[in-house]
Design a protein around this motif. Structure first.
Motif, PDB file in Angstrom:
ATOM      1  N   UNK A  23       0.831  -1.199   0.000  1.00 32.26           N
ATOM      2  CA  UNK A  23       0.000   0.000   0.000  1.00 32.26           C
ATOM      3  C   UNK A  23       0.867   1.251   0.000  1.00 32.26           C
ATOM      4  N   UNK A  24       0.272   2.380  -0.332  1.00 32.60           N
ATOM      5  CA  UNK A  24       0.998   3.645  -0.422  1.00 32.60           C
ATOM      6  C   UNK A  24       1.579   4.079   0.922  1.00 32.60           C
ATOM      7  N   UNK A  25       0.950   3.687   2.050  1.00 33.48           N
ATOM      8  CA  UNK A  25       1.443   4.074   3.377  1.00 33.48           C
ATOM      9  C   UNK A  25       2.502   3.094   3.893  1.00 33.48           C
ATOM     10  N   UNK A  26       3.086   2.299   2.985  1.00 32.20           N
ATOM     11  CA  UNK A  26       4.149   1.335   3.246  1.00 32.20           C
ATOM     12  C   UNK A  26       3.696   0.126   4.060  1.00 32.20           C
ATOM     13  N   UNK A  27       2.397  -0.008   4.304  1.00 36.13           N
ATOM     14  CA  UNK A  27       1.872  -1.201   4.962  1.00 36.13           C
ATOM     15  C   UNK A  27       1.574  -2.240   3.902  1.00 36.13           C
TER      16      UNK A  27
END
Length: 53
Positions: A23-27
């Motif tokens: 995901x974009x939030x690095x999760x």
């Protein structure tokens, strides 16, 4: 369709594969990889069950 995903072996006693979505939030979110097979012709297709959030 989300393209930047990969397949990972979870190294269980009976190997289970998962598809990992970055995901974009690095999760990361994991989806169990499943298979479908046609008993008439032998066609095999891989898929994941995606629940809408």
């Amino acid at each position: 369709m989300k393209e930047d995903c990969y397949v990972k072996d979870t190294a269980q006693a009976i190997s289970d594969f998962v598809v990992v979505e970055k995901k974009e939030d690095l999760k990361k979110k994991e989806f169990p990889l499943k298979a479908a097979v046609c008993k008439s012709c032998g066609y095999v297709e891989l898929y994941v069950d995606v629940n809408e959030e």
